[in-house]
Scaffold this motif. Structure first.
Motif, PDB file in Angstrom:
ATOM      1  N   CYS A   7       0.851  -1.193   0.000  1.00 54.31           N
ATOM      2  CA  CYS A   7       0.000   0.000   0.000  1.00 54.31           C
ATOM      3  C   CYS A   7       0.886   1.242   0.000  1.00 54.31           C
ATOM      4  O   CYS A   7       1.850   1.327   0.767  1.00 54.31           O
ATOM      5  CB  CYS A   7      -0.899  -0.019   1.234  1.00 54.31           C
ATOM      6  SG  CYS A   7      -1.928   1.446   1.434  1.00 54.31           S
ATOM      7  N   CYS A  10       0.130   2.943   3.773  1.00 51.21           N
ATOM      8  CA  CYS A  10       0.514   2.302   5.040  1.00 51.21           C
ATOM      9  C   CYS A  10       1.586   1.226   4.891  1.00 51.21           C
ATOM     10  O   CYS A  10       2.087   0.726   5.891  1.00 51.21           O
ATOM     11  CB  CYS A  10      -0.710   1.714   5.724  1.00 51.21           C
ATOM     12  SG  CYS A  10      -1.368   0.235   4.905  1.00 51.21           S
ATOM     13  N   ASP A  11       1.902   0.840   3.674  1.00 55.03           N
ATOM     14  CA  ASP A  11       2.921  -0.158   3.359  1.00 55.03           C
ATOM     15  C   ASP A  11       2.470  -1.597   3.620  1.00 55.03           C
ATOM     16  O   ASP A  11       3.253  -2.522   3.540  1.00 55.03           O
ATOM     17  CB  ASP A  11       4.233   0.129   4.097  1.00 55.03           C
ATOM     18  CG  ASP A  11       5.439  -0.411   3.357  1.00 55.03           C
ATOM     19  OD1 ASP A  11       5.409  -0.461   2.109  1.00 55.03           O
ATOM     20  OD2 ASP A  11       6.424  -0.802   4.024  1.00 55.03           O
ATOM     21  N   LYS A  12       1.194  -1.793   3.927  1.00 52.11           N
ATOM     22  CA  LYS A  12       0.661  -3.146   4.118  1.00 52.11           C
ATOM     23  C   LYS A  12       0.618  -3.867   2.769  1.00 52.11           C
ATOM     24  O   LYS A  12       0.255  -3.276   1.752  1.00 52.11           O
ATOM     25  CB  LYS A  12      -0.747  -3.053   4.707  1.00 52.11           C
ATOM     26  CG  LYS A  12      -1.456  -4.364   4.843  1.00 52.11           C
ATOM     27  CD  LYS A  12      -2.877  -4.144   5.352  1.00 52.11           C
ATOM     28  CE  LYS A  12      -3.693  -5.408   5.205  1.00 52.11           C
ATOM     29  NZ  LYS A  12      -5.096  -5.186   5.585  1.00 52.11           N
ATOM     30  N   HIS A  39      -7.795   4.371   2.579  1.00 50.37           N
ATOM     31  CA  HIS A  39      -6.439   4.859   2.358  1.00 50.37           C
ATOM     32  C   HIS A  39      -6.317   5.664   1.069  1.00 50.37           C
ATOM     33  O   HIS A  39      -5.407   6.474   0.925  1.00 50.37           O
ATOM     34  CB  HIS A  39      -5.439   3.703   2.383  1.00 50.37           C
ATOM     35  CG  HIS A  39      -5.175   3.216   3.764  1.00 50.37           C
ATOM     36  ND1 HIS A  39      -4.196   2.315   4.055  1.00 50.37           N
ATOM     37  CD2 HIS A  39      -5.775   3.524   4.953  1.00 50.37           C
ATOM     38  CE1 HIS A  39      -4.195   2.081   5.362  1.00 50.37           C
ATOM     39  NE2 HIS A  39      -5.164   2.800   5.915  1.00 50.37           N
ATOM     40  N   TYR A  42      -6.390   9.287   1.829  1.00 52.58           N
ATOM     41  CA  TYR A  42      -5.101   9.844   2.272  1.00 52.58           C
ATOM     42  C   TYR A  42      -4.165   9.997   1.067  1.00 52.58           C
ATOM     43  O   TYR A  42      -3.400  10.952   0.994  1.00 52.58           O
ATOM     44  CB  TYR A  42      -4.426   8.921   3.293  1.00 52.58           C
ATOM     45  CG  TYR A  42      -5.213   8.689   4.554  1.00 52.58           C
ATOM     46  CD1 TYR A  42      -5.072   9.536   5.645  1.00 52.58           C
ATOM     47  CD2 TYR A  42      -6.077   7.611   4.672  1.00 52.58           C
ATOM     48  CE1 TYR A  42      -5.773   9.323   6.814  1.00 52.58           C
ATOM     49  CE2 TYR A  42      -6.780   7.384   5.836  1.00 52.58           C
ATOM     50  CZ  TYR A  42      -6.631   8.245   6.906  1.00 52.58           C
ATOM     51  OH  TYR A  42      -7.338   8.032   8.055  1.00 52.58           O
ATOM     52  N   ILE A  73      -3.488   7.549  10.997  1.00 53.03           N
ATOM     53  CA  ILE A  73      -2.839   6.300  10.609  1.00 53.03           C
ATOM     54  C   ILE A  73      -1.334   6.499  10.636  1.00 53.03           C
ATOM     55  O   ILE A  73      -0.841   7.634  10.657  1.00 53.03           O
ATOM     56  CB  ILE A  73      -3.280   5.821   9.207  1.00 53.03           C
ATOM     57  CG1 ILE A  73      -2.858   6.826   8.137  1.00 53.03           C
ATOM     58  CG2 ILE A  73      -4.754   5.534   9.158  1.00 53.03           C
ATOM     59  CD1 ILE A  73      -2.977   6.274   6.736  1.00 53.03           C
ATOM     60  N   LYS A  74      -0.615   5.403  10.608  1.00 52.95           N
ATOM     61  CA  LYS A  74       0.842   5.460  10.509  1.00 52.95           C
ATOM     62  C   LYS A  74       1.178   5.393   9.025  1.00 52.95           C
ATOM     63  O   LYS A  74       0.964   4.375   8.376  1.00 52.95           O
ATOM     64  CB  LYS A  74       1.478   4.299  11.261  1.00 52.95           C
ATOM     65  CG  LYS A  74       2.981   4.360  11.249  1.00 52.95           C
ATOM     66  CD  LYS A  74       3.592   3.208  11.997  1.00 52.95           C
ATOM     67  CE  LYS A  74       5.103   3.366  11.904  1.00 52.95           C
ATOM     68  NZ  LYS A  74       5.782   2.101  11.996  1.00 52.95           N
ATOM     69  N   PHE A  75       1.688   6.501   8.497  1.00 49.94           N
ATOM     70  CA  PHE A  75       2.063   6.551   7.084  1.00 49.94           C
ATOM     71  C   PHE A  75       3.347   5.767   6.861  1.00 49.94           C
ATOM     72  O   PHE A  75       4.226   5.731   7.721  1.00 49.94           O
ATOM     73  CB  PHE A  75       2.278   8.003   6.639  1.00 49.94           C
ATOM     74  CG  PHE A  75       1.026   8.808   6.577  1.00 49.94           C
ATOM     75  CD1 PHE A  75       0.145   8.674   5.524  1.00 49.94           C
ATOM     76  CD2 PHE A  75       0.716   9.717   7.572  1.00 49.94           C
ATOM     77  CE1 PHE A  75      -1.023   9.414   5.457  1.00 49.94           C
ATOM     78  CE2 PHE A  75      -0.443  10.466   7.521  1.00 49.94           C
ATOM     79  CZ  PHE A  75      -1.315  10.313   6.456  1.00 49.94           C
ATOM     80  N   CYS A  76       3.462   5.166   5.678  1.00 53.40           N
ATOM     81  CA  CYS A  76       4.691   4.451   5.347  1.00 53.40           C
ATOM     82  C   CYS A  76       5.836   5.462   5.202  1.00 53.40           C
ATOM     83  O   CYS A  76       5.616   6.659   5.014  1.00 53.40           O
ATOM     84  CB  CYS A  76       4.524   3.615   4.080  1.00 53.40           C
ATOM     85  SG  CYS A  76       4.354   4.545   2.554  1.00 53.40           S
ATOM     86  N   LYS A  80       5.655   9.632   4.628  1.00 51.47           N
ATOM     87  CA  LYS A  80       5.518  10.229   5.963  1.00 51.47           C
ATOM     88  C   LYS A  80       5.960  11.695   5.972  1.00 51.47           C
ATOM     89  O   LYS A  80       5.253  12.557   6.482  1.00 51.47           O
ATOM     90  CB  LYS A  80       6.324   9.421   6.973  1.00 51.47           C
ATOM     91  CG  LYS A  80       6.175   9.906   8.383  1.00 51.47           C
ATOM     92  CD  LYS A  80       6.950   9.030   9.348  1.00 51.47           C
ATOM     93  CE  LYS A  80       6.751   9.541  10.755  1.00 51.47           C
ATOM     94  NZ  LYS A  80       7.457   8.714  11.735  1.00 51.47           N
TER      95      LYS A  80
END
Length: 116
Positions: A7, A10-12, A39, A42, A73-76, A80
């Protein structure tokens, strides 16, 4: 064999849509670039801001709306810094003066306050 991507928000790891319309730019189709529809809210202001399609204030409004709607959320790591730049308040131009070396120095307004 399924294709896996990370992603862009979020890098998921997720499985992107392989049948989505190829005539539309990839970054404008959530199923191809992010793990979920939330997402994409964002992602869009960040990508538009980076491409200079919208101003920082417009990006901030859109990004803040996503945060208000879907939560923080925690951005990748890749985005970021851009997200932080968008969400950070700019100091008014008249409050910052640059010296010859390019370092930010205290404004004349702040200097006069400290002399009292």
């Amino acid at each position: 064999m399924s294709v896996k991507r990370n992603c862009l928000v979020c890098d998921k790891e997720f499985e992107p849509c392989v049948t989505c319309n190829r005539d539309i730019p990839e970054e404008l189709q959530w199923r191809r670039v992010v793990c979920c529809p939330a997402h994409f809210h964002y992602h869009l202001p960040i990508i538009k801001y980076v491409r200079n399609e919208i101003t920082k204030s417009e990006a901030k409004e859109m990004l803040q709306n996503a945060i208000d709607t879907y939560g923080k959320i925690k951005f990748c790591d890749n985005i970021k810094a851009i997200a932080e730049e968008i969400l950070t308040e700019d100091a008014p131009a008249e409050d910052i003066v640059e010296d010859i070396k390019g370092k930010a120095v205290i404004s004349k307004i702040n200097l006069s306050k400290n002399r009292k």
